[in-house]
Motif scaffolding. Sequence first.
Motif, PDB file in Angstrom:
ATOM      1  N   ILE A 190     -32.827  30.366 -16.876  1.00 54.48           N
ATOM      2  CA  ILE A 190     -33.023  32.033 -17.223  1.00 54.48           C
ATOM      3  C   ILE A 190     -33.644  32.934 -15.899  1.00 54.48           C
ATOM      4  N   THR A 191     -34.331  32.134 -15.152  1.00 47.61           N
ATOM      5  CA  THR A 191     -34.895  32.957 -14.256  1.00 47.61           C
ATOM      6  C   THR A 191     -33.972  33.118 -13.119  1.00 47.61           C
ATOM      7  N   LYS A 192     -32.610  32.517 -13.314  1.00 47.75           N
ATOM      8  CA  LYS A 192     -31.462  32.678 -12.195  1.00 47.75           C
ATOM      9  C   LYS A 192     -30.634  33.439 -13.124  1.00 47.75           C
ATOM     10  N   PHE A 193     -30.510  33.766 -14.143  1.00 49.70           N
ATOM     11  CA  PHE A 193     -29.503  34.525 -15.057  1.00 49.70           C
ATOM     12  C   PHE A 193     -29.219  35.852 -14.794  1.00 49.70           C
ATOM     13  N   TYR A 194     -30.449  36.547 -14.830  1.00 51.58           N
ATOM     14  CA  TYR A 194     -30.375  38.051 -14.567  1.00 51.58           C
ATOM     15  C   TYR A 194     -30.269  38.418 -13.126  1.00 51.58           C
ATOM     16  N   LEU A 195     -29.633  39.538 -12.807  1.00 50.29           N
ATOM     17  CA  LEU A 195     -29.482  39.938 -11.333  1.00 50.29           C
ATOM     18  C   LEU A 195     -30.194  41.047 -11.135  1.00 50.29           C
ATOM     19  N   LEU A 196     -30.974  41.421  -9.881  1.00 48.64           N
ATOM     20  CA  LEU A 196     -31.365  42.679  -9.585  1.00 48.64           C
ATOM     21  C   LEU A 196     -30.360  43.528  -9.366  1.00 48.64           C
ATOM     22  N   PRO A 197     -30.534  44.901  -9.622  1.00 45.01           N
ATOM     23  CA  PRO A 197     -29.482  45.832  -9.167  1.00 45.01           C
ATOM     24  C   PRO A 197     -28.973  46.150  -8.027  1.00 45.01           C
ATOM     25  N   GLY A 198     -29.928  45.833  -6.973  1.00 43.29           N
ATOM     26  CA  GLY A 198     -29.407  46.140  -5.616  1.00 43.29           C
ATOM     27  C   GLY A 198     -28.515  46.946  -5.414  1.00 43.29           C
ATOM     28  N   SER A 199     -27.243  46.853  -4.879  1.00 46.36           N
ATOM     29  CA  SER A 199     -26.071  47.846  -4.856  1.00 46.36           C
ATOM     30  C   SER A 199     -24.918  47.777  -5.631  1.00 46.36           C
ATOM     31  N   THR A 200     -25.304  46.767  -6.761  1.00 48.92           N
ATOM     32  CA  THR A 200     -24.271  46.629  -7.785  1.00 48.92           C
ATOM     33  C   THR A 200     -24.902  46.486  -9.045  1.00 48.92           C
ATOM     34  N   PRO A 201     -25.555  47.557  -9.491  1.00 48.05           N
ATOM     35  CA  PRO A 201     -26.428  47.457 -10.934  1.00 48.05           C
ATOM     36  C   PRO A 201     -25.329  47.456 -12.072  1.00 48.05           C
ATOM     37  N   GLN A 202     -24.148  47.411 -12.061  1.00 43.48           N
ATOM     38  CA  GLN A 202     -23.193  46.973 -13.244  1.00 43.48           C
ATOM     39  C   GLN A 202     -23.096  45.828 -13.499  1.00 43.48           C
ATOM     40  N   LYS A 203     -23.472  45.029 -12.342  1.00 44.84           N
ATOM     41  CA  LYS A 203     -23.554  43.326 -12.581  1.00 44.84           C
ATOM     42  C   LYS A 203     -24.743  42.896 -12.964  1.00 44.84           C
ATOM     43  N   GLU A 204     -24.968  42.657 -14.226  1.00 46.81           N
ATOM     44  CA  GLU A 204     -26.447  42.368 -14.645  1.00 46.81           C
ATOM     45  C   GLU A 204     -26.737  40.930 -14.884  1.00 46.81           C
ATOM     46  N   THR A 205     -25.811  40.080 -15.161  1.00 41.41           N
ATOM     47  CA  THR A 205     -26.151  38.708 -15.348  1.00 41.41           C
ATOM     48  C   THR A 205     -25.166  37.916 -14.514  1.00 41.41           C
ATOM     49  N   VAL A 206     -25.332  36.542 -14.474  1.00 44.17           N
ATOM     50  CA  VAL A 206     -24.251  35.604 -13.680  1.00 44.17           C
ATOM     51  C   VAL A 206     -23.409  35.195 -14.734  1.00 44.17           C
ATOM     52  N   LEU A 207     -23.409  35.773 -16.035  1.00 38.95           N
ATOM     53  CA  LEU A 207     -22.398  35.207 -16.988  1.00 38.95           C
ATOM     54  C   LEU A 207     -21.038  35.659 -16.699  1.00 38.95           C
ATOM     55  N   GLU A 208     -20.064  34.647 -16.523  1.00 37.54           N
ATOM     56  CA  GLU A 208     -18.413  34.831 -16.133  1.00 37.54           C
ATOM     57  C   GLU A 208     -17.882  35.615 -17.307  1.00 37.54           C
ATOM     58  N   ASP A 209     -16.632  36.317 -17.240  1.00 39.27           N
ATOM     59  CA  ASP A 209     -16.065  37.123 -18.374  1.00 39.27           C
ATOM     60  C   ASP A 209     -15.772  36.035 -19.525  1.00 39.27           C
ATOM     61  N   ASP A 210     -15.468  35.046 -19.046  1.00 45.97           N
ATOM     62  CA  ASP A 210     -14.838  34.139 -20.249  1.00 45.97           C
ATOM     63  C   ASP A 210     -15.915  33.058 -20.914  1.00 45.97           C
ATOM     64  N   GLU A 211     -17.161  33.306 -20.561  1.00 42.98           N
ATOM     65  CA  GLU A 211     -18.384  32.471 -20.753  1.00 42.98           C
ATOM     66  C   GLU A 211     -18.894  33.008 -21.985  1.00 42.98           C
ATOM     67  N   LEU A 212     -19.530  32.131 -22.978  1.00 41.03           N
ATOM     68  CA  LEU A 212     -20.315  32.336 -24.189  1.00 41.03           C
ATOM     69  C   LEU A 212     -21.698  31.506 -23.912  1.00 41.03           C
ATOM     70  N   ILE A 213     -22.689  32.324 -24.343  1.00 39.78           N
ATOM     71  CA  ILE A 213     -24.120  31.496 -24.416  1.00 39.78           C
ATOM     72  C   ILE A 213     -23.770  30.500 -25.429  1.00 39.78           C
ATOM     73  N   VAL A 214     -24.087  29.191 -25.331  1.00 38.35           N
ATOM     74  CA  VAL A 214     -24.164  28.227 -26.469  1.00 38.35           C
ATOM     75  C   VAL A 214     -25.476  27.970 -26.743  1.00 38.35           C
ATOM     76  N   ALA A 215     -26.420  27.916 -26.235  1.00 43.40           N
ATOM     77  CA  ALA A 215     -27.674  27.422 -26.617  1.00 43.40           C
ATOM     78  C   ALA A 215     -28.831  27.903 -25.417  1.00 43.40           C
ATOM     79  N   VAL A 216     -30.218  27.919 -25.852  1.00 44.27           N
ATOM     80  CA  VAL A 216     -31.139  27.943 -25.178  1.00 44.27           C
ATOM     81  C   VAL A 216     -32.163  26.838 -25.201  1.00 44.27           C
ATOM     82  N   THR A 217     -32.811  26.256 -24.372  1.00 52.25           N
ATOM     83  CA  THR A 217     -33.599  25.085 -24.260  1.00 52.25           C
ATOM     84  C   THR A 217     -34.848  25.557 -23.350  1.00 52.25           C
ATOM     85  N   ILE A 218     -35.919  25.222 -24.129  1.00 54.03           N
ATOM     86  CA  ILE A 218     -37.212  25.463 -23.588  1.00 54.03           C
ATOM     87  C   ILE A 218     -37.985  24.152 -23.518  1.00 54.03           C
TER      88      ILE A 218
END
Length: 327
Positions: A190-218
């Motif tokens: 999850i430390t790599k999941f969110y994206l900083l705004p930079g010059s493309t603030p509309q892109k918020e995460t690395v999630l692709e258009d056809d991807e679902l979050i299935v689970a979270v493991t801690i």
Amino acid sequence: MNNFSYIQADKAKEATTAKRDDKSAAFIAGGTTLLDLMKLNVENHDQLIDVNMLPFRGIEMTKNGLRIGALERMSDVGEHPLVVQNFPAVSQSLLLAASAQLRNMASIGGNVLQRTRCGYFRDTAFPCNKREPGTGCPAIEGDNRNLAILGTSDACIATSYPGDLSVALVALDAVLTLENAKGKQREVPITKFYLLPGSTPQKETVLEDDELIVAVTIPQTAAAQKSMYLKVRERTSYAYALASAAVGLEVQGGVIRAAKVALGGVGAQPWRSPEAEKMLVGKAPSEAVFRAAAEAALRGAKPREHNAFKVEMAQNTLVRALSEVAA
């Protein structure tokens, strides 16, 4: 709100394929964020794909740590004994969020994808680079009291994730399992999941258009078991954090052997602070050490006209959280 069609998916591939084939479609589980944004015309989707029938549930301890299905509801996870006993910061972050009614509806996966509460983003009468790239960021010179002071850019100063859960997940090194239309899964810290705004603030995460979050493991660690989430807000119910801190400490022989520190309400993403952690490890717990860590965590802050108070508030929040955990 625009008209839209609705389908209920019985299998993950049905849902992800439908999303891949219709770029304007959206997944819906609890709908506690999505429907608000659609009513405001911030998001417009011609199809909603209901994923509630998918088998993304369960709260169980595995060899990799605690696995939480993405469709579990916030209240169920926050009150679950495995979470309360082994990951108190996660439990506290969930039970301090929103209201009881919303926690009963909102899914874990949806909460992780919660979008900014920036007033300019949510009001289509104003331009917004996050909503319409290239139109500008009126918050920079406007009302920025509740916005970010860490990780911002000239294109966006929004507190991109306004919630609580992901602050705790970032602190405790959670990993997200994602699945795409081909049925292929990948794991993303999850430390790599969110994206900083930079010059493309509309892109918020690395999630692709056809991807679902299935689970979270801690991962199960000593620092996770001795953790907490502290939230400072303007009222005690249904309010977003002005500043928050998720911390975990492993103390052996009077010395901090491991430290986990993340801040909420102040960053352009849930804000992990390796600088603060470095100041803590190898030291004996004390207010002076905690204060030095807090100063390190906020050293890169870039406050604006109305949110400069967040620097001191975030530092004090972090010191208090570390002091309570150490005690």
